[in-house]
Design an enzyme around this catalytic site. Structure first.
Site, PDB file in Angstrom:
ATOM      1  N   MET A   1       0.854  -1.189   0.000  1.00  0.00           N
ATOM      2  CA  MET A   1       0.000   0.000   0.000  1.00  0.00           C
ATOM      3  C   MET A   1       0.889   1.239   0.000  1.00  0.00           C
ATOM      4  SD  MET A   1      -2.448  -1.392   3.078  1.00  0.00           S
ATOM      5  CE  MET A   1      -3.414   0.114   3.170  1.00  0.00           C
TER       6      MET A   1
ATOM      7  N   ILE B   1       0.957  -5.076   8.183  1.00  0.00           N
ATOM      8  CA  ILE B   1       2.376  -4.883   8.502  1.00  0.00           C
ATOM      9  C   ILE B   1       2.731  -3.403   8.375  1.00  0.00           C
ATOM     10  CG2 ILE B   1       4.745  -5.511   7.895  1.00  0.00           C
ATOM     11  CD1 ILE B   1       3.548  -8.062   6.604  1.00  0.00           C
TER      12      ILE B   1
ATOM     13  N   GLY C   1       0.298   4.115   4.363  1.00  0.00           N
ATOM     14  CA  GLY C   1       0.900   3.107   3.495  1.00  0.00           C
ATOM     15  C   GLY C   1       1.647   2.024   4.228  1.00  0.00           C
ATOM     16  N   SER C   2       1.588   0.811   3.714  1.00  0.00           N
ATOM     17  CA  SER C   2       2.275  -0.311   4.326  1.00  0.00           C
ATOM     18  C   SER C   2       2.081  -1.550   3.464  1.00  0.00           C
ATOM     19  CB  SER C   2       1.757  -0.543   5.746  1.00  0.00           C
ATOM     20  OG  SER C   2       2.575  -1.484   6.399  1.00  0.00           O
ATOM     21  N   ARG C   3       1.807  -2.689   4.118  1.00  0.00           N
ATOM     22  CA  ARG C   3       1.711  -3.945   3.398  1.00  0.00           C
ATOM     23  C   ARG C   3       0.731  -4.877   4.104  1.00  0.00           C
ATOM     24  NH1 ARG C   3       7.040  -7.718   2.239  1.00  0.00           N
ATOM     25  NH2 ARG C   3       6.057  -9.751   2.483  1.00  0.00           N
TER      26      ARG C   3
END
Length: 219
Positions: free
Chosen positions: A99, A157, A187-189
């Site tokens: 993301m 995450i 944002g991330s994953r």
């Protein structure tokens, strides 16, 4: 489109701060229209950038018990067979979605069912695409058990910028496919672990839409 509850207070405070900044510039630099106009433009652009972080699209989820929906907007960065060691204790197909700061940050249930396991892990803040981010970064682990008894594990995450993971689930809670289960700021994953016989419908680099893109189909 609506604004997510995680951003309402921040957006209100930011609006007051930017208003005060522009008032101060106009008050103490009354004759400098170039500076005044520049501050106004920068303030508007900055506010719109932050605003888009917290947007929530409105759509109807097409529910299907055999389909696994994307839990997040973003881009597919990993499709591989791997060992899941925390809960499932076996080989699984892993799909990871990155993301970026410009993506919608709402996390949605890939399948409907009962939350059979949940755990929050404090940790590091490696960049989200780092191989060790899924095991060393701050994260949550969520497992949903479908009505057919299939368990699918997925993780929020944190990354280098995303240091605020929010979750709205607990064990034994019943949730519908596409329902919101969490939010990651900036944002991330998200990783999802599927049975080995699941048919993957996406490829590396493909853009996903949370609650709409069909990642895979279960046997």
């Amino acid at each position: 489109m609506t604004i997510h509850r995680e951003g309402r207070t921040l957006l209100f405070v930011l609006l007051l701060v930017l208003f005060a900044l522009n008032w101060a510039v106009a008050r103490f630099l009354p004759g400098n229209t170039l500076v005044q106009n520049s501050v106004i433009v920068v303030s508007v652009v900055f506010y719109l950038i932050i605003l888009q972080f917290f947007r929530v699209p409105i759509f109807t989820v097409q529910k299907n018990d055999n389909q696994v929906l994307a839990p997040a907007d973003g881009k597919v960065v990993v499709i591989e067979e791997t060992e899941e060691t925390e809960y499932l204790k076996g080989r699984r197909k892993q799909i990871s979605i990155f993301m970026s700061p410009i993506n919608v940050h709402v996390n949605r249930m890939p399948l409907g069912g009962v939350i059979s396991f949940f755990k929050y892990h404090p940790g590091k803040y490696l960049v989200a695409w780092h191989p060790k981010s899924s095991t060393e970064n701050e994260r949550t682990t969520v497992v949903v058990k479908t009505k057919d008894g299939v368990e699918v594990l997925f993780r929020q995450i944190a990354g280098a910028l995303a240091r605020r993971i929010k979750w709205y689930v607990k064990e034994n809670q019943q949730l519908q496919q596409g329902e919101e289960f969490g939010f990651i700021k900036f944002g991330s994953r998200v990783d999802i672990f599927l049975p080995l016989d699941a048919k993957v419908n996406v490829k590396i680099g493909e853009v996903t839409k949370g609650g709409r893109t069909v990642l895979a189909e279960l046997k």
